[in-house]
Design a protein around this motif. Sequence first.
Motif, PDB file in Angstrom:
ATOM      1  N   TYR A  96     -19.213 -14.499  16.839  1.00  0.00           N
ATOM      2  CA  TYR A  96     -18.888 -14.771  15.448  1.00  0.00           C
ATOM      3  C   TYR A  96     -18.167 -16.115  15.375  1.00  0.00           C
ATOM      4  O   TYR A  96     -17.303 -16.412  16.187  1.00  0.00           O
ATOM      5  CB  TYR A  96     -17.987 -13.672  14.878  1.00  0.00           C
ATOM      6  N   VAL A  97     -18.560 -16.908  14.374  1.00  0.00           N
ATOM      7  CA  VAL A  97     -18.003 -18.252  14.215  1.00  0.00           C
ATOM      8  C   VAL A  97     -17.383 -18.356  12.840  1.00  0.00           C
ATOM      9  O   VAL A  97     -17.961 -17.935  11.836  1.00  0.00           O
ATOM     10  CB  VAL A  97     -19.101 -19.323  14.402  1.00  0.00           C
ATOM     11  N   CYS A  98     -16.181 -18.935  12.801  1.00  0.00           N
ATOM     12  CA  CYS A  98     -15.486 -19.171  11.544  1.00  0.00           C
ATOM     13  C   CYS A  98     -15.256 -20.677  11.422  1.00  0.00           C
ATOM     14  O   CYS A  98     -14.697 -21.312  12.311  1.00  0.00           O
ATOM     15  CB  CYS A  98     -14.156 -18.414  11.532  1.00  0.00           C
ATOM     16  N   GLU A  99     -15.715 -21.240  10.301  1.00  0.00           N
ATOM     17  CA  GLU A  99     -15.541 -22.670  10.076  1.00  0.00           C
ATOM     18  C   GLU A  99     -14.690 -22.882   8.829  1.00  0.00           C
ATOM     19  O   GLU A  99     -15.022 -22.396   7.752  1.00  0.00           O
ATOM     20  CB  GLU A  99     -16.898 -23.339   9.885  1.00  0.00           C
ATOM     21  N   THR A 100     -13.600 -23.604   8.989  1.00  0.00           N
ATOM     22  CA  THR A 100     -12.755 -23.984   7.855  1.00  0.00           C
ATOM     23  C   THR A 100     -12.546 -25.494   7.934  1.00  0.00           C
ATOM     24  O   THR A 100     -11.891 -25.999   8.843  1.00  0.00           O
ATOM     25  CB  THR A 100     -11.395 -23.263   7.913  1.00  0.00           C
ATOM     26  N   GLY A 101     -13.148 -26.183   6.988  1.00  0.00           N
ATOM     27  CA  GLY A 101     -13.080 -27.649   7.019  1.00  0.00           C
ATOM     28  C   GLY A 101     -13.850 -28.159   8.229  1.00  0.00           C
ATOM     29  O   GLY A 101     -15.017 -27.868   8.410  1.00  0.00           O
ATOM     30  N   ASN A 102     -13.180 -28.950   9.078  1.00  0.00           N
ATOM     31  CA  ASN A 102     -13.863 -29.412  10.281  1.00  0.00           C
ATOM     32  C   ASN A 102     -13.361 -28.670  11.528  1.00  0.00           C
ATOM     33  O   ASN A 102     -13.641 -29.068  12.640  1.00  0.00           O
ATOM     34  CB  ASN A 102     -13.702 -30.923  10.452  1.00  0.00           C
ATOM     35  N   LYS A 103     -12.608 -27.568  11.330  1.00  0.00           N
ATOM     36  CA  LYS A 103     -12.136 -26.741  12.444  1.00  0.00           C
ATOM     37  C   LYS A 103     -13.083 -25.564  12.629  1.00  0.00           C
ATOM     38  O   LYS A 103     -13.437 -24.882  11.665  1.00  0.00           O
ATOM     39  CB  LYS A 103     -10.719 -26.250  12.151  1.00  0.00           C
ATOM     40  N   LYS A 104     -13.505 -25.346  13.868  1.00  0.00           N
ATOM     41  CA  LYS A 104     -14.473 -24.299  14.172  1.00  0.00           C
ATOM     42  C   LYS A 104     -13.870 -23.354  15.224  1.00  0.00           C
ATOM     43  O   LYS A 104     -13.437 -23.797  16.279  1.00  0.00           O
ATOM     44  CB  LYS A 104     -15.754 -24.941  14.699  1.00  0.00           C
ATOM     45  N   SER A 105     -13.840 -22.071  14.911  1.00  0.00           N
ATOM     46  CA  SER A 105     -13.338 -21.058  15.836  1.00  0.00           C
ATOM     47  C   SER A 105     -14.429 -20.023  16.073  1.00  0.00           C
ATOM     48  O   SER A 105     -15.155 -19.644  15.156  1.00  0.00           O
ATOM     49  CB  SER A 105     -12.109 -20.352  15.275  1.00  0.00           C
ATOM     50  N   SER A 106     -14.535 -19.573  17.303  1.00  0.00           N
ATOM     51  CA  SER A 106     -15.546 -18.557  17.615  1.00  0.00           C
ATOM     52  C   SER A 106     -14.874 -17.352  18.282  1.00  0.00           C
ATOM     53  O   SER A 106     -13.817 -17.458  18.902  1.00  0.00           O
ATOM     54  CB  SER A 106     -16.618 -19.136  18.523  1.00  0.00           C
ATOM     55  N   LEU A 107     -15.546 -16.223  18.134  1.00  0.00           N
ATOM     56  CA  LEU A 107     -15.030 -14.976  18.680  1.00  0.00           C
ATOM     57  C   LEU A 107     -16.197 -14.191  19.258  1.00  0.00           C
ATOM     58  O   LEU A 107     -17.186 -13.939  18.563  1.00  0.00           O
ATOM     59  CB  LEU A 107     -14.337 -14.161  17.582  1.00  0.00           C
ATOM     60  N   GLN A 108     -16.088 -13.823  20.518  1.00  0.00           N
ATOM     61  CA  GLN A 108     -17.115 -13.014  21.174  1.00  0.00           C
ATOM     62  C   GLN A 108     -16.708 -11.541  21.046  1.00  0.00           C
ATOM     63  O   GLN A 108     -15.609 -11.154  21.431  1.00  0.00           O
ATOM     64  CB  GLN A 108     -17.214 -13.394  22.654  1.00  0.00           C
ATOM     65  N   VAL A 109     -17.598 -10.727  20.495  1.00  0.00           N
ATOM     66  CA  VAL A 109     -17.301  -9.311  20.277  1.00  0.00           C
ATOM     67  C   VAL A 109     -18.189  -8.476  21.185  1.00  0.00           C
ATOM     68  O   VAL A 109     -19.411  -8.620  21.177  1.00  0.00           O
ATOM     69  CB  VAL A 109     -17.525  -8.916  18.800  1.00  0.00           C
ATOM     70  N   HIS A 110     -17.542  -7.636  21.999  1.00  0.00           N
ATOM     71  CA  HIS A 110     -18.243  -6.675  22.856  1.00  0.00           C
ATOM     72  C   HIS A 110     -17.846  -5.281  22.384  1.00  0.00           C
ATOM     73  O   HIS A 110     -16.899  -4.691  22.865  1.00  0.00           O
ATOM     74  CB  HIS A 110     -17.831  -6.849  24.326  1.00  0.00           C
TER      75      HIS A 110
END
Length: 80
Positions: free
Chosen positions: A6-20
């Motif tokens: 899962y990827v969350c983008e706010t402005g030019n900041k990008k965060s990702s989260l791997q879900v198992h």
Amino acid sequence: DPRGLYVCETGNKKSSLQVHYRMCQNCIEVDAPTISGIVIADVVATLFLAVAVYCITGHNRGHTSRASDKQNLISNELYQ
């Protein structure tokens, strides 16, 4: 199936989260009404079984056999 990246983008900041995470396919929710229903059904089934056993075996109770324990011997005249 919620597994994945899962990827969350706010402005030019990008965060990702791997879900198992694995979900049950044939699960039921166990809450208070479900548990109480199972308990009540178990009690009713047990009472029904007890009454059935009592009715089947209860008819022979109190009735003594009128047959005597002694047996009359048949004379064996053929072998004499």
